[in-house]
Design an enzyme around this catalytic site. Sequence first.
Site, PDB file in Angstrom:
ATOM      1  N   HIS A   1       1.980  -3.169   6.978  1.00  0.00           N
ATOM      2  CA  HIS A   1       1.335  -2.440   6.966  1.00  0.00           C
ATOM      3  C   HIS A   1       0.775  -1.463   7.730  1.00  0.00           C
ATOM      4  O   HIS A   1       1.732  -1.627   8.653  1.00  0.00           O
ATOM      5  CB  HIS A   1      -0.076  -3.260   6.242  1.00  0.00           C
ATOM      6  CG  HIS A   1       0.215  -3.738   5.347  1.00  0.00           C
ATOM      7  ND1 HIS A   1      -0.844  -3.379   4.495  1.00  0.00           N
ATOM      8  CD2 HIS A   1      -0.105  -4.626   5.533  1.00  0.00           C
ATOM      9  CE1 HIS A   1      -1.447  -4.253   3.419  1.00  0.00           C
ATOM     10  NE2 HIS A   1      -0.548  -5.252   3.948  1.00  0.00           N
TER      11      HIS A   1
ATOM     12  N   HIS B   1       0.417  -1.020  -0.034  1.00  0.00           N
ATOM     13  CA  HIS B   1       0.081  -0.595  -0.035  1.00  0.00           C
ATOM     14  C   HIS B   1       0.888   1.413   0.559  1.00  0.00           C
ATOM     15  O   HIS B   1       1.498   1.438   0.800  1.00  0.00           O
ATOM     16  CB  HIS B   1      -0.671  -0.277   1.416  1.00  0.00           C
ATOM     17  CG  HIS B   1      -2.233  -0.847   1.254  1.00  0.00           C
ATOM     18  ND1 HIS B   1      -2.512  -1.521   2.297  1.00  0.00           N
ATOM     19  CD2 HIS B   1      -2.428  -1.234  -0.297  1.00  0.00           C
ATOM     20  CE1 HIS B   1      -3.132  -2.681   1.883  1.00  0.00           C
ATOM     21  NE2 HIS B   1      -3.634  -2.836   0.575  1.00  0.00           N
TER      22      HIS B   1
ATOM     23  N   GLU C   1       1.735   3.757   2.612  1.00  0.00           N
ATOM     24  CA  GLU C   1       2.304   3.212   4.241  1.00  0.00           C
ATOM     25  C   GLU C   1       3.270   3.687   4.347  1.00  0.00           C
ATOM     26  O   GLU C   1       3.930   2.700   4.386  1.00  0.00           O
ATOM     27  CB  GLU C   1       1.602   1.669   4.903  1.00  0.00           C
ATOM     28  CG  GLU C   1      -0.093   2.051   4.659  1.00  0.00           C
ATOM     29  CD  GLU C   1      -0.923   0.738   4.255  1.00  0.00           C
ATOM     30  OE1 GLU C   1      -0.620  -0.556   4.259  1.00  0.00           O
ATOM     31  OE2 GLU C   1      -1.951   0.730   4.425  1.00  0.00           O
TER      32      GLU C   1
ATOM     33  N   GLU D   1       0.318  -4.359  10.959  1.00  0.00           N
ATOM     34  CA  GLU D   1       0.069  -3.254  10.890  1.00  0.00           C
ATOM     35  C   GLU D   1       0.439  -1.914  12.580  1.00  0.00           C
ATOM     36  O   GLU D   1       0.219  -1.597  13.416  1.00  0.00           O
ATOM     37  CB  GLU D   1      -1.842  -2.310  10.759  1.00  0.00           C
ATOM     38  CG  GLU D   1      -2.110  -3.484  10.136  1.00  0.00           C
ATOM     39  CD  GLU D   1      -2.535  -2.938   9.315  1.00  0.00           C
ATOM     40  OE1 GLU D   1      -2.711  -1.990   9.076  1.00  0.00           O
ATOM     41  OE2 GLU D   1      -3.706  -3.257   8.302  1.00  0.00           O
TER      42      GLU D   1
HETATM   43  O1  0X9 Z   1      -7.302  -3.936   3.792  1.00  0.00           O
HETATM   44  C1  0X9 Z   1      -6.556  -4.602   4.320  1.00  0.00           C
HETATM   45  O2  0X9 Z   1      -5.728  -5.215   3.027  1.00  0.00           O
HETATM   46  C2  0X9 Z   1      -5.005  -4.272   5.444  1.00  0.00           C
HETATM   47  N1  0X9 Z   1      -5.051  -3.131   6.265  1.00  0.00           N
HETATM   48  S1  0X9 Z   1      -4.807  -1.841   5.568  1.00  0.00           S
HETATM   49  O3  0X9 Z   1      -5.103  -1.027   6.560  1.00  0.00           O
HETATM   50  N2  0X9 Z   1      -3.481  -1.860   5.821  1.00  0.00           N
HETATM   51  O4  0X9 Z   1      -4.793  -1.527   4.030  1.00  0.00           O
HETATM   52  C3  0X9 Z   1      -5.401  -5.529   6.631  1.00  0.00           C
HETATM   53  C4  0X9 Z   1      -5.226  -6.848   5.772  1.00  0.00           C
HETATM   54  C5  0X9 Z   1      -5.666  -7.655   6.592  1.00  0.00           C
HETATM   55  N3  0X9 Z   1      -5.920  -9.344   5.722  1.00  0.00           N
HETATM   56  C6  0X9 Z   1      -6.976  -9.538   6.129  1.00  0.00           C
HETATM   57  N4  0X9 Z   1      -8.483  -9.428   5.958  1.00  0.00           N
HETATM   58  N5  0X9 Z   1      -6.940 -10.890   4.788  1.00  0.00           N
HETATM   59 ZN    ZN Z   2      -2.113  -1.690   4.312  1.00  0.00          ZN
END
Ligand code: 0X9
Ligand code: ZN
Length: 425
Positions: A306, A185, A188, A381
Amino acid sequence: MKFCLLLVCFAILAHANSTKVSYAEYQLYLVRPETREQLGKLRDLAEKDDYDFWDMPRLKRDARVMVSHYDESRFEQFLERNDIHYDLVMDNVQQILDKQRKSNLEYRERVKRESSPRATVDFDHYWTLEEIYQYMEELGANYETVEVFEVGRTQENRPIMGLSITNGGEVSMERPVVLMDAGIHAREWVGVMSVMYMIHQFVENSEEYSAQLEKTDYVIVPVLNPDGYVYTHEVNRLWRKNRTQNNLLCAGVDLNRNFPFQWRFTSNACTNTYAGMSEGSELETVAMMGLFSQYKDALTMYIAVHTSGEMILWPWGYELDNYCDNWEEHDDLGKQAAAAIMSVGGSEWTVGNAADILYAASGATDDYGKYSGARLAYTIELTGGGVEGFDLLEAQLGKAVVDAMEIYKTFGAYVGTLPIPTADE
Ligand code: 0X9
Ligand code: ZN
């Protein structure tokens, strides 16, 4: 005539790609779902509409959403219709970004004045892609333990660079491998910097970590989405996806929805979580998949880095109520890492299942890592900027990367005690 129209379109696109994006017309809301139904409505909105959710909504927690003045009344009507509590915390998002930029510049100036002679690397500022790649090359040239290699190329023809840190100079395939990436991302930045800090520590202060470096090989991609990363530095600080032109109106695929495990079609290419035309459609995805397959026989841990929320998350993340087989091992180790952070004066991190703690998301790297055979697969995160901005002020960056290092140390030390997958059989 058609040709002219095409030319106009290209001119508009080229202009849009190079002018700095301003968020003066955008405001920042905090929304807080109090019931499961409200949470469902908000998540639906995040997925289908193109409001920019800086955090995904979670039950009884504030999530930041950026909304243009143009969409303001539609957005507020939606919240009021569903009786969702909200606060308008900032009228002009550009002001936050400018304030952060100013504070960062002042901080840099101060650090420059106070530190003499200037160190070759510092964690007082967010590095550009050029600085990151230059540092990687420098380490590769000067240290036997480091190898630098190209993992793939992006749409805009930038190399996606990887780096290994190994005792013998190359990945032995006899020691367990920890595979990591950051910067999937684009916006980030703290995640990227934490990985650069880890590389710096493991290579340039290696005596301190010799016990774990002897037993574990690291393969790291510090910026998996270089096109997006450069775009956040040069054009749009808040860009998340890669830079694939999906159609005339919208660019970008969320690479963390594009991996070929439980991939799910999403229809609106303008959203921040657009999953791409098909699974594995993106060059960055394919490059990363190559690493998963190359190191399969020794792959023991995968870490997706992240920002933000201070969370350590484990699989499966694509649906609720489905924990991976060794979730207790994930949870125990995650809690050890969280305790290590607190022992260096960090705050209390949350450890748990990705879908439970955060939300279900299909086609993400963490699940793909687990599915590809990594015994342990996490998304972490890191610390973010609160309502003060998307990421931290540079003055707070040093502490955030030191906290993250506690996770990398704890995880690495544990992996060093494990047999490689092929030895299990
Ligand atoms: O949404 C995402 O891709 C991740 N959070 S972010 O705020 N950095 O964008 C979290 C991904 C967690 N993994 C799964 N839910 N598979
Ligand atoms: Zn992310």
